[in-house]
Design an enzyme around this catalytic site. Structure first.
Site, short mmCIF file in Angstrom:
data_model
loop_
_atom_site.label_atom_id
_atom_site.label_comp_id
_atom_site.label_asym_id
_atom_site.label_seq_id
_atom_site.Cartn_x
_atom_site.Cartn_y
_atom_site.Cartn_z
N GLN A 1 7.78 5.33 -1.26
CA GLN A 1 7.53 5.94 0.05
C GLN A 1 7.93 7.41 0.03
OE1 GLN A 1 5.36 3.81 1.60
NE2 GLN A 1 6.47 3.96 3.52
N LEU B 1 0.80 -1.22 0.00
CA LEU B 1 0.00 0.00 0.00
C LEU B 1 0.84 1.28 0.00
CD1 LEU B 1 -2.84 -1.08 2.46
CD2 LEU B 1 -3.13 -0.47 0.05
N HIS B 2 1.89 1.34 0.82
CA HIS B 2 2.75 2.54 0.90
C HIS B 2 1.90 3.80 1.09
CE1 HIS B 2 6.15 0.04 -0.21
NE2 HIS B 2 5.49 -0.40 -1.26
N LEU B 3 1.01 3.75 2.07
CA LEU B 3 0.01 4.81 2.24
C LEU B 3 0.61 6.15 2.64
CD1 LEU B 3 -3.01 3.00 3.96
CD2 LEU B 3 -2.68 3.55 1.55
N GLU C 1 4.03 -4.29 3.49
CA GLU C 1 5.31 -3.69 3.91
C GLU C 1 5.38 -3.34 5.39
OE1 GLU C 1 2.77 -0.19 2.58
OE2 GLU C 1 3.13 -2.23 1.87
#
Length: 372
Positions: free
Chosen positions: A270, A94-96, A117
């Site tokens: 990121q 997702l790397h939100l 992650e």
């Protein structure tokens, strides 16, 4: 449980959420698996392979999302947001912390999102990120060597050099999984390799691992500037789980690099560690030149080697997918602390501190959220 495996739609993303063997394991456990037509073709898994494994092949994207749990590789794109629904379990990268719009959509639709992650073991290792970090790290040195060639915009440097000619200088910022694997390949190519890291113990481990064949340097602004400006290839491999990557390499440092040198920002998904990697690139158009330096900022590097990547990812994620399917998400979170750390949003709440801080959103712990 009813589980969906959609086809990835990100640019040149050829991986797939589960291989046929993974699907077979879920079906054997009593679950129904829907696989979108051609979902695995980029990794050379055909629909017939999934059908033989027990999956139902569906042509409609909406149908493969109308399930209890979706297993993907990359974060959903905007065209997929309308498929979000309350209570849907989304299991993917997702790397939100670099995706505010996606974060808000997951909150608004009350999706239960679990990020590969941020699943973290007691020793702080990241078991679901590790396989792709290994792939991206190894690729970064190969890609860097390719773009140092004059025909690809580089200065025309051969990393291994030849007798009488110096080796190319490679600086790797971050000595974790990605950085370590980048160093392995760079050394194999014959380069002069330096790794910078903030952890003295990790530097000692790297020195032992490589038998003194790499330079290990403490990472601080002064050392970063010194080594970046003298490098032919700089690889950014810094990770703070769940949070935005720190901008460690300033624009002024980039300006001091030689024309035709190359930077590879593995951390771009990121946010990136270079101030000048201000846009994400794609496999179709992977680089741009700024201040005379070739910038490579592809966010899905492992998508270029999908067969290897899918198999490696499947090996890591399948035990957790089975746990979620067999126990249900509540019991799975309660019984497995590492998996619970992967929970990023839960029914309208942000449950990852790094994501909450990135967007100044309210944070709830997993324990608090599960009681709601």
């Amino acid at each position: 449980m009813k589980i969906g495996i959609p086809r990835e739609i990100k640019n040149n993303e050829n991986r797939v959420g589960l291989s046929p063997s993974g699907v077979h394991a879920l079906v054997e456990s009593g679950h129904t698996v829907l696989v979108e037509t051609n979902a695995g073709s980029g990794s050379f898994f055909e629909d017939v392979d999934y059908k033989e494994a027990g999956a139902e092949i569906v042509a409609e994207q909406a149908k493969v999302w109308d399930v209890d749990m979706v297993i993907k590789v990359k974060e959903p794109l905007e065209s997929e947001y309308p498929y979000f629904k309350e209570g849907l379990v989304l299991f993917t990268y997702l790397h939100l912390a670099n995706e505010e719009k996606l974060t808000q959509a997951l909150i608004d639709r009350k999706v239960i999102s679990i990020a590969y992650e941020t699943v973290q073991l007691p020793d702080r290792s990241l078991p679901l990120l590790s396989p792709m970090s290994e792939v991206a790290g190894r690729m970064s040195a190969q890609v860097g060597a390719e773009f140092l060639q004059k025909l690809n915009g580089g200065m025309g440097i051969l990393l291994g050099g030849v007798p009488g000619v110096p080796k190319g200088k490679v600086t790797i910022i971050g000595g974790g999984q990605a950085g370590t694997n980048a160093a392995k390949i760079a050394l194999g190519l014959g380069a002069d390799v330096t790794i910078l890291d903030v952890n003295p113990k990790r530097l000692q481990q790297l020195d032992d691992l490589f038998g003194g064949r790499v330079h290990t340097i403490m990472s601080n602004p002064l050392n970063i500037e010194l080594y970046v400006k003298q490098s032919d290839l700089v690889i950014g491999a810094v990770l703070i789980p769940g949070a935005k990557a720190p901008r460690l390499v300033t624009e002024d440092m980039i300006k001091q690099m030689k024309n035709g040198s190359v930077i590879i920002d593995i951390a771009i998904d990121q946010g990136g560690i270079f101030e000048t990697t201000d846009k994400i690139t794609t496999h179709d158009d992977p680089t741009y030149i700024k201040h005379g330096v070739v910038h490579y900022a592809v966010a899905n590097m492992p998508g270029a080697v999908p067969r290897t990547s899918t198999l490696a990812l499947n090996n890591a994620t399948l035990p957790y997918a089975l746990m979620l399917a067999n126990k249900g998400y509540r019991e799975a979170f309660k019984s497995n602390q590492p998996l619970s750390l992967g929970l990023n949003t839960y029914k309208g709440h942000v449950t990852n501190k790094g994501v909450a801080e990135a967007f100044e959103m309210e944070y709830k712990s997993v324990e608090e959220a599960l009681q709601l």
